[in-house]
Design a protein around this motif. Structure first.
Motif, PDB file in Angstrom:
ATOM      1  N   GLU A  91      -0.910  -8.272 -10.675  1.00 48.24           N
ATOM      2  CA  GLU A  91      -0.001  -8.387 -11.817  1.00 48.24           C
ATOM      3  C   GLU A  91       0.893  -7.161 -11.921  1.00 48.24           C
ATOM      4  OE1 GLU A  91      -0.053  -8.736 -16.714  1.00 48.24           O
ATOM      5  OE2 GLU A  91      -1.902  -8.276 -15.616  1.00 48.24           O
ATOM      6  N   GLY A  92       0.309  -5.985 -11.810  1.00 49.03           N
ATOM      7  CA  GLY A  92       1.110  -4.765 -11.877  1.00 49.03           C
ATOM      8  C   GLY A  92       2.109  -4.668 -10.749  1.00 49.03           C
ATOM      9  N   LEU A  93       1.678  -5.029  -9.540  1.00 53.34           N
ATOM     10  CA  LEU A  93       2.597  -4.991  -8.402  1.00 53.34           C
ATOM     11  C   LEU A  93       3.756  -5.954  -8.591  1.00 53.34           C
ATOM     12  CD1 LEU A  93       0.134  -4.718  -5.372  1.00 53.34           C
ATOM     13  CD2 LEU A  93       1.721  -2.971  -6.199  1.00 53.34           C
ATOM     14  N   SER A  94       3.515  -7.068  -9.286  1.00 55.67           N
ATOM     15  CA  SER A  94       4.587  -8.050  -9.487  1.00 55.67           C
ATOM     16  C   SER A  94       5.696  -7.506 -10.377  1.00 55.67           C
ATOM     17  CB  SER A  94       4.014  -9.332 -10.097  1.00 55.67           C
ATOM     18  OG  SER A  94       3.745  -9.183 -11.491  1.00 55.67           O
ATOM     19  N   ARG A  95       5.402  -6.456 -11.129  1.00 56.77           N
ATOM     20  CA  ARG A  95       6.406  -5.852 -12.019  1.00 56.77           C
ATOM     21  C   ARG A  95       6.929  -4.499 -11.514  1.00 56.77           C
ATOM     22  NH1 ARG A  95       6.200  -7.482 -17.586  1.00 56.77           N
ATOM     23  NH2 ARG A  95       4.807  -9.257 -17.927  1.00 56.77           N
ATOM     24  N   SER A  96       6.469  -4.088 -10.344  1.00 55.43           N
ATOM     25  CA  SER A  96       6.738  -2.728  -9.878  1.00 55.43           C
ATOM     26  C   SER A  96       8.101  -2.538  -9.242  1.00 55.43           C
ATOM     27  CB  SER A  96       5.662  -2.326  -8.864  1.00 55.43           C
ATOM     28  OG  SER A  96       5.797  -3.092  -7.672  1.00 55.43           O
ATOM     29  N   GLY A  97       8.681  -3.601  -8.700  1.00 56.07           N
ATOM     30  CA  GLY A  97       9.913  -3.471  -7.923  1.00 56.07           C
ATOM     31  C   GLY A  97       9.680  -2.988  -6.509  1.00 56.07           C
ATOM     32  N   LEU A  98       8.418  -2.751  -6.141  1.00 52.61           N
ATOM     33  CA  LEU A  98       8.121  -2.254  -4.803  1.00 52.61           C
ATOM     34  C   LEU A  98       8.355  -3.333  -3.747  1.00 52.61           C
ATOM     35  CD1 LEU A  98       4.833  -0.267  -5.512  1.00 52.61           C
ATOM     36  CD2 LEU A  98       6.976   0.707  -4.639  1.00 52.61           C
ATOM     37  N   THR A  99       8.955  -2.919  -2.640  1.00 54.08           N
ATOM     38  CA  THR A  99       9.055  -3.772  -1.463  1.00 54.08           C
ATOM     39  C   THR A  99       7.837  -3.575  -0.580  1.00 54.08           C
ATOM     40  OG1 THR A  99      11.449  -3.408  -1.504  1.00 54.08           O
ATOM     41  CG2 THR A  99      10.522  -4.432   0.486  1.00 54.08           C
ATOM     42  N   ALA A 100       7.385  -2.335  -0.483  1.00 52.63           N
ATOM     43  CA  ALA A 100       6.222  -2.015   0.345  1.00 52.63           C
ATOM     44  C   ALA A 100       5.444  -0.886  -0.298  1.00 52.63           C
ATOM     45  CB  ALA A 100       6.650  -1.625   1.756  1.00 52.63           C
ATOM     46  N   VAL A 101       4.133  -0.920  -0.092  1.00 54.24           N
ATOM     47  CA  VAL A 101       3.276   0.118  -0.662  1.00 54.24           C
ATOM     48  C   VAL A 101       2.213   0.488   0.358  1.00 54.24           C
ATOM     49  CG1 VAL A 101       1.820  -1.626  -1.809  1.00 54.24           C
ATOM     50  CG2 VAL A 101       1.790   0.752  -2.608  1.00 54.24           C
ATOM     51  N   PHE A 102       2.044   1.780   0.585  1.00 50.89           N
ATOM     52  CA  PHE A 102       0.970   2.295   1.424  1.00 50.89           C
ATOM     53  C   PHE A 102      -0.237   2.520   0.523  1.00 50.89           C
ATOM     54  CE2 PHE A 102       4.556   2.874   4.094  1.00 50.89           C
ATOM     55  CZ  PHE A 102       4.098   2.972   5.397  1.00 50.89           C
ATOM     56  N   ASP A 103      -1.242   1.676   0.712  1.00 55.05           N
ATOM     57  CA  ASP A 103      -2.409   1.681  -0.168  1.00 55.05           C
ATOM     58  C   ASP A 103      -3.543   2.462   0.488  1.00 55.05           C
ATOM     59  OD1 ASP A 103      -4.465   1.205  -1.906  1.00 55.05           O
ATOM     60  OD2 ASP A 103      -4.611  -0.935  -1.509  1.00 55.05           O
ATOM     61  N   ASN A 104      -3.912   3.578  -0.141  1.00 56.03           N
ATOM     62  CA  ASN A 104      -4.958   4.453   0.382  1.00 56.03           C
ATOM     63  C   ASN A 104      -6.258   4.244  -0.385  1.00 56.03           C
ATOM     64  OD1 ASN A 104      -3.550   6.869   2.238  1.00 56.03           O
ATOM     65  ND2 ASN A 104      -2.159   5.799   0.843  1.00 56.03           N
ATOM     66  N   GLY A 105      -6.717   2.995  -0.393  1.00 54.87           N
ATOM     67  CA  GLY A 105      -7.874   2.661  -1.201  1.00 54.87           C
ATOM     68  C   GLY A 105      -9.164   3.280  -0.711  1.00 54.87           C
ATOM     69  N   MET A 106      -9.294   3.510   0.572  1.00 55.57           N
ATOM     70  CA  MET A 106     -10.569   3.914   1.143  1.00 55.57           C
ATOM     71  C   MET A 106     -10.565   5.407   1.432  1.00 55.57           C
ATOM     72  SD  MET A 106      -9.537   0.772   1.665  1.00 55.57           S
ATOM     73  CE  MET A 106      -8.452   0.975   3.060  1.00 55.57           C
ATOM     74  N   ASP A 107     -10.912   6.221   0.449  1.00 53.33           N
ATOM     75  CA  ASP A 107     -10.912   7.673   0.668  1.00 53.33           C
ATOM     76  C   ASP A 107     -12.294   8.235   0.353  1.00 53.33           C
ATOM     77  OD1 ASP A 107     -10.953   7.659  -2.086  1.00 53.33           O
ATOM     78  OD2 ASP A 107      -8.911   8.362  -2.327  1.00 53.33           O
ATOM     79  N   GLY A 108     -12.358   9.452  -0.148  1.00 53.88           N
ATOM     80  CA  GLY A 108     -13.635  10.110  -0.391  1.00 53.88           C
ATOM     81  C   GLY A 108     -14.471   9.471  -1.472  1.00 53.88           C
TER      82      GLY A 108
END
Length: 402
Positions: A91-108
């Motif tokens: 839902e948030g991404l649908s309102r962001s205006g982003l074309t592409a996002v680098f998602d760093n979900g898997m970190d420490g």
């Protein structure tokens, strides 16, 4: 912030499963309206229209985010993470205006089996579960090539690029990079604050630079087409990586130490060397990072002070944005995982006033709306805005990705 994208149909994470039966359900933070809207931008009607047009029509890329939704009660955070089913904030991404996002979900904080994080099996599990969810909807697409980003722009979708903030989980096995590439990882850091077998992290007392194993890993990333990130590496290791890589590298989320003297910020030397070899620095906005003397209460204005500093230092063609935001209480995340994230060492020797959130750059849904609004307010041209919100990143990807 825009209205929801026409392509978005209302899908929420793991809709294809039954909550309470197939996985444990949590009450999650609001993706929209969790904190008050930013009131610091005063734009005229024409400026508002121009900012909204640029957000809608241009290729907008975040070099660094965490687009998962976090529990409303951060006391449940570890239980939530341990089940290995982090929800993407569609839902948030649908309102962001982003074309592409680098998602760093898997970190420490990827502590499915170990509180220390960074375990290879945990990272693969997390990647696989997230990909299974992406495959059950049609708005956010798994992106692995420049053509995927272009397709997202043409079809009103969001291109989701899997990224990792360090290569710690490969241990001493360079071939694991091939496996991670096969899972869709297209950007990777060297070390996350703590040193690993590749090089030094930014919290260490001494930086031995890139190791021989680190050199092999950089060479393999170049061959595979994995973009390299040096945001959390130590100063010497950063320059070694820049020098050893045959293609430009990213500083995906940082600011300038010349403006805010913490190890989390990059030295002028590192930023200049990165730019000299064609790389780009993404200005970040994670809580209590890109603070500035002019704006000591962390906000959009503090973040943009670092943007302007870097533009003055290396030129507009080498600066972009990696806000490093998420859906939920980011400060609460830092409090819960302060040892994993090395916050004490990263921010040593500076004093700052703790804020509950970064006003104006609090989450992925609002970040670029306000960033572009600020650029419009400060009379940047359309071409200049086009470059810093996506064009510079695309130029590097066209050289790095295979």
């Amino acid at each position: 912030m825009l209205e929801p994208a026409a392509r978005y149909t209302g899908y929420t994470a793991y809709d294809y499963l039954e909550a309470g039966k197939d996985y444990r359900a949590f009450r999650y933070a609001q993706q929209i309206g969790r904190v008050p809207a930013y009131a610091g931008l005063e734009l005229g009607d024409a400026q508002k229209e121009r900012a909204q047009r640029l957000l809608r029509e241009e290729t907008v890329i975040s070099l660094h985010e965490h687009v998962q939704v976090f529990p409303e009660d951060m006391g449940e955070l570890r239980d939530h993470i341990r089940q290995g089913r982090e929800p993407t904030g569609y839902e948030g991404l649908s309102r962001s205006g982003l074309t592409a996002v680098f998602d760093n979900g898997m970190d420490g904080t990827c502590c499915i089996s170990s509180d220390a994080g960074w375990k290879y099996q945990d990272v693969l599990f997390d990647l696989g579960v997230r990909m299974a969810d992406l495959a059950h909807q049609d708005f956010v697409i798994k992106a692995e090539t420049v053509k995927d980003i272009q397709r997202a722009a043409e079809t009103g979708r969001v291109a989701h690029v899997f990224a990792l903030e360090a290569a710690t989980m490969i241990e001493n096995e360079v071939d694991r990079l091939d496996v991670l590439y096969g899972f869709g990882v297209r950007q990777m850091g060297i070390a996350y604050s703590e040193a690993n077998m590749l090089g030094s992290g930014l919290k260490e007392r001494a930086d031995g630079g890139l190791t021989y194993l680190g050199e092999r890993a950089v060479e393999r990333m170049n061959k595979l087409g994995i973009a390299i990130d040096i945001s959390h590496s130590g100063d010497r290791t950063c320059v070694d990586v820049i020098t050893h890589s045959k293609v430009p590298v990213f500083i995906t989320h940082a600011g300038a130490r010349g403006l805010w003297p913490t190890n989390r910020m990059k030295t002028d030397e590192t930023i200049i060397e990165c730019a000299k070899r064609g790389g780009v620095i993404g200005i970040e906005a994670a809580p209590h990072t890109t603070i500035s003397p002019q704006h000591p209460k962390h906000s959009l204005e503090s973040v943009m002070d670092h943007f302007q500093y870097c533009v003055d230092l290396v030129g507009l063609d080498h600066v972009s944005f990696g806000p490093d935001t998420l859906f939920g209480d980011h400060v609460g995340l830092h409090d819960a995982f302060s040892s994993n994230l090395s916050l004490g060492q990263a921010h040593a020797d500076v004093e700052y006033e703790k804020q509950p959130y970064v006003d104006g750059v609090e989450n992925p849904a609002e970040a670029f709306s306000n960033i572009i609004g600020w650029l419009v307010k400060h009379d940047y041209s359309d071409d200049e805005i086009r470059a810093v919100v996506g064009g510079n990143t695309m130029r590097v990807l066209e050289e790095v990705w295979v």
